[in-house]
Scaffold this motif. Sequence first.
Motif, mmCIF file in Angstrom:
data_model
loop_
_atom_site.group_PDB
_atom_site.id
_atom_site.type_symbol
_atom_site.label_atom_id
_atom_site.label_comp_id
_atom_site.label_asym_id
_atom_site.label_seq_id
_atom_site.Cartn_x
_atom_site.Cartn_y
_atom_site.Cartn_z
ATOM 1 N N TYR A 1 0.833 -1.200 0.000
ATOM 2 C CA TYR A 1 0.000 0.000 0.000
ATOM 3 C C TYR A 1 0.867 1.249 0.000
ATOM 4 O O TYR A 1 2.065 1.197 0.326
ATOM 5 C CB TYR A 1 -0.956 0.001 1.195
ATOM 6 C CG TYR A 1 -0.321 0.306 2.532
ATOM 7 C CD1 TYR A 1 -0.426 1.575 3.108
ATOM 8 C CD2 TYR A 1 0.390 -0.667 3.228
ATOM 9 C CE1 TYR A 1 0.155 1.850 4.330
ATOM 10 C CE2 TYR A 1 0.963 -0.402 4.453
ATOM 11 C CZ TYR A 1 0.851 0.857 5.006
ATOM 12 O OH TYR A 1 1.429 1.142 6.214
ATOM 13 N N CYS B 1 -2.397 5.109 4.144
ATOM 14 C CA CYS B 1 -3.609 4.665 4.829
ATOM 15 C C CYS B 1 -3.968 5.788 5.794
ATOM 16 O O CYS B 1 -3.142 6.185 6.635
ATOM 17 C CB CYS B 1 -3.366 3.362 5.574
ATOM 18 S SG CYS B 1 -4.863 2.703 6.369
ATOM 19 N N SER C 1 -3.267 1.631 -3.132
ATOM 20 C CA SER C 1 -2.505 0.402 -3.396
ATOM 21 C C SER C 1 -2.388 0.130 -4.890
ATOM 22 O O SER C 1 -3.273 0.483 -5.665
ATOM 23 C CB SER C 1 -3.180 -0.791 -2.707
ATOM 24 O OG SER C 1 -2.492 -1.999 -2.991
#
Length: 212
Positions: free
Chosen positions: A29, A32, A63
Amino acid sequence: MLWYVLQTRTGEEEKMVQMVRQIVPGHLYGECFVVYHEQLWRRQQQNFVHISRAFPGYVFITSKEPEALFFCLKQFPSMVKLMAADDDSFFLSLEAEEATFLEQVMDIHHVIALSYLEMGSNGKVYRVEGPLKSCVSKIVRCRLKKRYVLVRIKLLGKEKDILLGIILKEDISQGIRYGKVDAPIRYSGMYPTIPIDQRVSKRKETKPQECK
């Protein structure tokens, strides 16, 4: 990077972000985060900026490998306990235009700052600075006394009204302090109202909109 939403229980958003950062390999990723917004509250003839979650129950993640990321998240029982939905709706993708809108209105801390409005005597907005400048045409309701507008956007394929906080000229002259801050960011003292139009990039002038 493609954008996705992880759905969790309201109040558990920051916990999910921390868990992702701790247990998910970095190559799966990009970012976040939780999106926050500022709103002006007036109490006892004083102005306070509160910062709260703009989309309760939503955690955003970017991602290049969504399938691998999804299966990684599902491997951890502690993560599963935070999920607010089943497999079909826990991990949802955002369309490119939806992600672009969020990128336009957020600052580097993923906070949608207050927008500055100046009103004409005819009830029309003739100056806009801040996040609202990029979406004036999407306004569906103005609540000047409560210092916010509702903007209708598309999110997760559905129309959704989101609240954008606003600030008027008289608020700046009266002074503003920070109030309740739900974001995991340190804020204290006076709100920086002077450079408000420096908190977003300059964009083309918008057509006047009527607010009631």
